[in-house]
Design an enzyme around this catalytic site. Sequence first.
Site, PDB file in Angstrom:
ATOM      1  CE  LYS A  12      11.164   2.977  10.718  1.00  0.00           C
ATOM      2  NZ  LYS A  12       9.593   3.098  10.875  1.00  0.00           N
ATOM      3  CE1 TYR A  52       8.861   2.964   5.505  1.00  0.00           C
ATOM      4  CE2 TYR A  52      10.299   4.715   5.674  1.00  0.00           C
ATOM      5  CZ  TYR A  52       9.893   3.760   6.246  1.00  0.00           C
ATOM      6  OH  TYR A  52      10.400   3.185   7.523  1.00  0.00           O
ATOM      7  CG  ASN A 115       7.995   2.523  14.232  1.00  0.00           C
ATOM      8  OD1 ASN A 115       8.718   3.144  13.410  1.00  0.00           O
ATOM      9  ND2 ASN A 115       7.183   2.332  13.530  1.00  0.00           N
ATOM     10  CG  HIS A 118      12.074  -0.850   7.418  1.00  0.00           C
ATOM     11  ND1 HIS A 118      10.820  -0.603   6.994  1.00  0.00           N
ATOM     12  CD2 HIS A 118      12.734  -1.654   6.652  1.00  0.00           C
ATOM     13  CE1 HIS A 118      10.678  -1.416   5.776  1.00  0.00           C
ATOM     14  NE2 HIS A 118      11.700  -1.865   5.408  1.00  0.00           N
ATOM     15  CD  GLU A 129      12.050  -2.636   2.109  1.00  0.00           C
ATOM     16  OE1 GLU A 129      10.752  -2.505   2.233  1.00  0.00           O
ATOM     17  OE2 GLU A 129      12.312  -3.491   3.014  1.00  0.00           O
TER      18      GLU A 129
HETATM   19  N1  UDP Z   1       3.826   5.676  10.166  1.00  0.00           N
HETATM   20  C1  UDP Z   1       3.356   6.789  10.815  1.00  0.00           C
HETATM   21  N2  UDP Z   1       2.147   7.021  10.802  1.00  0.00           N
HETATM   22  C2  UDP Z   1       1.075   6.010  10.603  1.00  0.00           C
HETATM   23  C3  UDP Z   1       1.606   4.721  10.082  1.00  0.00           C
HETATM   24  C4  UDP Z   1       3.003   4.641   9.755  1.00  0.00           C
HETATM   25  O1  UDP Z   1       4.310   7.589  11.159  1.00  0.00           O
HETATM   26  O2  UDP Z   1      -0.040   6.350  10.812  1.00  0.00           O
HETATM   27  C5  UDP Z   1       5.308   5.204   9.960  1.00  0.00           C
HETATM   28  C6  UDP Z   1       5.957   4.512  10.763  1.00  0.00           C
HETATM   29  O3  UDP Z   1       7.248   5.069  11.157  1.00  0.00           O
HETATM   30  C7  UDP Z   1       6.095   3.138  10.002  1.00  0.00           C
HETATM   31  C8  UDP Z   1       6.426   3.631   8.847  1.00  0.00           C
HETATM   32  O4  UDP Z   1       5.609   4.852   8.474  1.00  0.00           O
HETATM   33  O5  UDP Z   1       6.760   2.167  10.561  1.00  0.00           O
HETATM   34  C9  UDP Z   1       6.025   2.889   7.685  1.00  0.00           C
HETATM   35  O6  UDP Z   1       4.538   2.321   7.778  1.00  0.00           O
HETATM   36  P1  UDP Z   1       4.341   0.973   7.406  1.00  0.00           P
HETATM   37  O7  UDP Z   1       2.624   0.895   7.584  1.00  0.00           O
HETATM   38  O8  UDP Z   1       4.843   0.194   6.445  1.00  0.00           O
HETATM   39  O9  UDP Z   1       4.754   0.249   8.861  1.00  0.00           O
HETATM   40  P2  UDP Z   1       5.933  -0.830   9.099  1.00  0.00           P
HETATM   41  O10 UDP Z   1       5.888  -1.817   7.897  1.00  0.00           O
HETATM   42  O11 UDP Z   1       6.926  -0.084   9.472  1.00  0.00           O
HETATM   43  O12 UDP Z   1       5.287  -1.691  10.541  1.00  0.00           O
HETATM   44 MG    MG Z   2       6.191  -1.317   6.028  1.00  0.00          MG
END
Ligand code: UDP
Ligand code: MG
Length: 153
Positions: A12, A52, A115, A118, A129
């Site tokens: 990211k 997303y 974080n 991805h 994707e």
């Molecule tokens: N995210 C966030 N706040 C939240 C949950 C998710 O900002 O409460 C962001 C975070 O960067 C995350 C992304 O949205 O990586 C996608 O969310 P997902 O639940 O798909 O998590 P991932 O698959 O990335 O672990």
């Molecule tokens: Mg995800």
Amino acid sequence: MSVNERTYIMIKPDGVQRNLVGKIIARFEERGYKLIALKLVHATPEHLEKHYEDLKGKGFFPGLIKYMASGPVVAMVWQGLDAVKTGRVMLGATNPLASPIGSIRGDYALSVGRNICHGSDSVESAEKEIALWFPEGIVQWTSELEPWVLENN
Ligand code: UDP
Ligand code: MG
């Protein structure tokens, strides 16, 4: 689970800004995965909204799109045994504070909205994707290392 499973892994904008590209790539290389697509992209909000789309409607969605569009990302496809699930384990939990030390997020991140990486959450989302980020296709090549990484190869 297959030996030729593919996953979409993305560094990211914060991972790129923090010069963590090499370290993150090295983890996948060293684990034994094969790199079959790679590019640096400054994605548009529209493209990121497609990536997303399942999260549309969440309170954090606008902030997530702004963050992801704030700079270039490194888009990659890695292939190998159990790539999707093991790729997620290598990334850690969505919340870096809940991620074990030794995972990418557990070693390099603190905040859920920063974080740094991805990874696809299922084989089906990986396929979607990969098609979204690499409409031009991936690169087929034979890894000479494979018999040293995978039994029966
Ligand atoms: N995210 C966030 N706040 C939240 C949950 C998710 O900002 O409460 C962001 C975070 O960067 C995350 C992304 O949205 O990586 C996608 O969310 P997902 O639940 O798909 O998590 P991932 O698959 O990335 O672990
Ligand atoms: Mg995800």
